[in-house]
Scaffold this active site. Structure first.
Site, PDB file in Angstrom:
ATOM      1  N   CYS A   5      12.653  -5.034   7.011  1.00 19.59           N
ATOM      2  CA  CYS A   5      12.862  -5.205   5.562  1.00 19.59           C
ATOM      3  C   CYS A   5      14.295  -4.880   5.188  1.00 19.59           C
ATOM      4  O   CYS A   5      14.842  -5.429   4.232  1.00 19.59           O
ATOM      5  CB  CYS A   5      11.982  -4.254   4.768  1.00 19.59           C
ATOM      6  SG  CYS A   5      10.239  -4.398   5.088  1.00 19.59           S
ATOM      7  N   HIS A  44       4.246  -9.234   2.906  1.00 23.63           N
ATOM      8  CA  HIS A  44       5.245 -10.191   3.412  1.00 23.63           C
ATOM      9  C   HIS A  44       4.881 -10.505   4.859  1.00 23.63           C
ATOM     10  O   HIS A  44       4.369  -9.627   5.576  1.00 23.63           O
ATOM     11  CB  HIS A  44       6.661  -9.589   3.409  1.00 23.63           C
ATOM     12  CG  HIS A  44       7.271  -9.417   2.054  1.00 23.63           C
ATOM     13  ND1 HIS A  44       7.955  -8.286   1.686  1.00 23.63           N
ATOM     14  CD2 HIS A  44       7.308 -10.236   0.981  1.00 23.63           C
ATOM     15  CE1 HIS A  44       8.396  -8.404   0.435  1.00 23.63           C
ATOM     16  NE2 HIS A  44       8.006  -9.589  -0.013  1.00 23.63           N
ATOM     17  N   VAL A  75       0.821  -1.215   0.000  1.00 21.37           N
ATOM     18  CA  VAL A  75       0.000   0.000   0.000  1.00 21.37           C
ATOM     19  C   VAL A  75       0.860   1.273   0.000  1.00 21.37           C
ATOM     20  O   VAL A  75       0.552   2.243  -0.698  1.00 21.37           O
ATOM     21  CB  VAL A  75      -0.948  -0.027   1.228  1.00 21.37           C
ATOM     22  CG1 VAL A  75      -1.816   1.208   1.286  1.00 21.37           C
ATOM     23  CG2 VAL A  75      -1.819  -1.287   1.190  1.00 21.37           C
ATOM     24  N   ARG A 113       2.741 -13.423  -2.844  1.00 14.13           N
ATOM     25  CA  ARG A 113       3.991 -13.489  -3.612  1.00 14.13           C
ATOM     26  C   ARG A 113       4.754 -14.798  -3.414  1.00 14.13           C
ATOM     27  O   ARG A 113       5.595 -15.146  -4.233  1.00 14.13           O
ATOM     28  CB  ARG A 113       4.917 -12.340  -3.190  1.00 14.13           C
ATOM     29  CG  ARG A 113       4.362 -10.950  -3.419  1.00 14.13           C
ATOM     30  CD  ARG A 113       5.506  -9.960  -3.254  1.00 14.13           C
ATOM     31  NE  ARG A 113       5.067  -8.587  -3.093  1.00 14.13           N
ATOM     32  CZ  ARG A 113       5.907  -7.571  -2.991  1.00 14.13           C
ATOM     33  NH1 ARG A 113       7.214  -7.782  -3.044  1.00 14.13           N
ATOM     34  NH2 ARG A 113       5.457  -6.345  -2.838  1.00 14.13           N
ATOM     35  N   GLU A 131      10.225 -14.971  -1.747  1.00  7.82           N
ATOM     36  CA  GLU A 131      10.547 -13.613  -1.292  1.00  7.82           C
ATOM     37  C   GLU A 131      11.579 -13.627  -0.174  1.00  7.82           C
ATOM     38  O   GLU A 131      11.779 -12.629   0.523  1.00  7.82           O
ATOM     39  CB  GLU A 131       9.267 -12.900  -0.845  1.00  7.82           C
ATOM     40  CG  GLU A 131       8.227 -12.758  -1.956  1.00  7.82           C
ATOM     41  CD  GLU A 131       8.504 -11.603  -2.925  1.00  7.82           C
ATOM     42  OE1 GLU A 131       8.840 -10.495  -2.471  1.00  7.82           O
ATOM     43  OE2 GLU A 131       8.374 -11.821  -4.155  1.00  7.82           O
TER      44      GLU A 131
END
Ligand code: SUG
Length: 447
Positions: A373, A252, A28, A216, A176
């Site tokens: 991240c 994620h 988002v 993903r 991922e």
């Protein structure tokens, strides 16, 4: 048990092309900030300050370098021809989104670089890495070859390290990396339980998938990584991410859960069949003599929307010498009342987590990248740490050199239109050449 084992956090050094191109449907923040003007200098300095502060607090801190940009190979593969300047000018005119993909600084989110299993968990007693194919997004799918190259350079000693290239580049194996993987253990040097979290299954049609945003990462990818790393069945647990929260923007698992040591900090809506999953995890841990400490946040305390906008779970949970843990969160957690209240209570209770470290990372956050991240966790024994390339370990002198390098080469304003100027590519290449000297990594420059 391996001696002097520590968890190293390899943070991604933000590259000079950091920009907001809105390339990540389902993330988002990325969609909301499309086409806005970025500040690469500030982004890189914010990330570097976090690295320095954690290194100064005694945590093992290293970095992964940015990748060469623009990725001319991508433009070539898409049919553009000519000199570098011609490639850029034609792509800017005919396919600006492809140019943005070629320029993306997305390798900064190193939690997506690979999945890592430490030597105490693996079949052959080496530390294993599987490079993530990131095949759900074009700008990220171009990362893996270079990531593999960088990992092979840093972890070159095959006596200690095994690097696996990316899984087959097809939706069945959407991978991922460590953003969907957590290791739980009694101590870093002892065998742990590896928790893999997937969003959908390619081959099992009974597994529900999200409806709005893509999942993903597949179960099949997680299973393949576990096989490649030689992880025994008893030491692996697979959870499915709740498809409803993927549809809310949890692209994620590390946006909704984080684990460290024997603790798992997670939101009640994170997983499908939560109770059964936690029972499986707890029993797998018990068989290794590890008792699970679950810190479950329920929706009445913090909603999924608040968790996403504050990124409270996209935090780093770090073990301190006194046995307690520190939680590294972005500044946005202070600005959200429900989250700030929850975290204040958590720290005051101090049962497992008794310290909050807060960092300004808004440049990365605006692309959906918080503290977790920005880092790849690599648990290394003393011998393994000594065998890796030392030029990427964050010391005070490396911090000073990098801060000066950023000041010299980075822009403080970058708009999507700036990518069309061939002079910018030369500016970026010059910066990368100097970086390869600072890090003593000549391999950084892609031919
Ligand atoms: O893959 N954002 C990244 C953020 C990755 C966050 N990583 C973890 N959760 N571990 C992504 O969506 C945005 C790029 C842009 O829109 O320009 C982006 O790629």
């Amino acid at each position: 048990m391996a001696k002097n084992t520590r968890e190293y956090n390899f943070d991604g050094l933000v590259g000079p092309t950091h920009n907001y191109a809105g390339l990540s449907f389902g993330n988002v923040a990325s969609s909301n900030n499309i086409q806005s003007v970025s500040n690469p200098k500030q982004a890189a300095l914010q990330g570097l300050k976090k690295m320095r502060a954690l290194a100064q607090s005694g945590f093992a801190q290293a970095l992964l370098p940015p990748q060469s940009r623009p990725d001319f190979a991508l433009l070539h593969r898409c049919g553009f021809r000519g000199s570098d300047a011609e490639l850029i000018t034609c792509a800017a005119r005919e396919a600006p989104v492809l140019l943005a993909c070629a320029y993306s600084a997305s390798p900064m989110w190193t939690a997506n670089a690979a999945t890592v299993s430490p030597s105490s968990d693996t079949g052959d007693g080496r530390c294993h890495f599987t490079v993530a194919n990131l095949n759900n997004k074009l700008h990220r799918a171009v990362e893996h070859l270079h990531t593999e190259h960088i990992l092979r350079t840093i972890f070159h000693d095959e006596k200690h390290f095994s690097i696996h290239g990316a899984l087959p580049d097809t939706p069945a194996f959407g991978d991922e990396g460590a953003a969907n993987h957590t290791r739980l253990c009694a101590s870093y040097g002892s065998a742990g339980i590896e928790l893999f979290v997937y969003g959908r299954s390619e081959f099992d049609s009974t597994v529900l998938a999200p409806a709005r945003f893509p999942a993903r990462h597949t179960l099949e990818a997680s299973q393949a990584v576990a096989r490649l790393h030689g992880l025994s069945g008893g030491r692996t647990v697979f959870f499915q991410q709740n498809p409803a929260i993927i549809d809310q923007g949890v692209f994620h698992n590390d946006v909704i859960a984080v684990g460290n040591g024997n603790a798992l900090f997670y939101h009640q809506q994170a997983f499908v069949a939560e109770a059964a999953g936690m029972a499986r995890l707890s029993s797998a841990m018990q068989q290794q003599g590890i008792s699970l400490q679950a810190i479950r946040v329920d929706s009445a305390q913090v909603s999924v929307d608040d968790a996403i906008s504050s990124y409270m779970f996209n935090s780093q949970l770090l073990s301190k010498p006194d046995g307690k843990m520190a939680l590294v969160v972005p500044q946005e957690c202070r600005e959200n009342t429900a989250v700030a209240t929850y975290l204040a209570g958590l720290i005051a209770a101090g049962d497992i987590i008794d310290e909050l470290l807060c960092f300004e990372l808004d440049q990365s956050m605006r692309n959906g990248g918080g503290p977790a991240c920005l880092r790849l966790r690599v648990v290394l024994s003393g011998a393994e740490a000594a065998a890796m390339h030392q030029g990427v370990i964050v010391t005070e002198s490396l911090y000073i050199a990098l801060a000066a390098w950023i000041e010299r080469h980075y822009r403080d304003r970058l708009s999507p239109q700036d990518l069309a100027d061939p002079a910018f590519a030369i500016e970026v290449q010059t910066a990368m050449q100097e970086l390869s000297r600072i890090l003593a990594m000549p391999e950084l420059i892609k031919k």
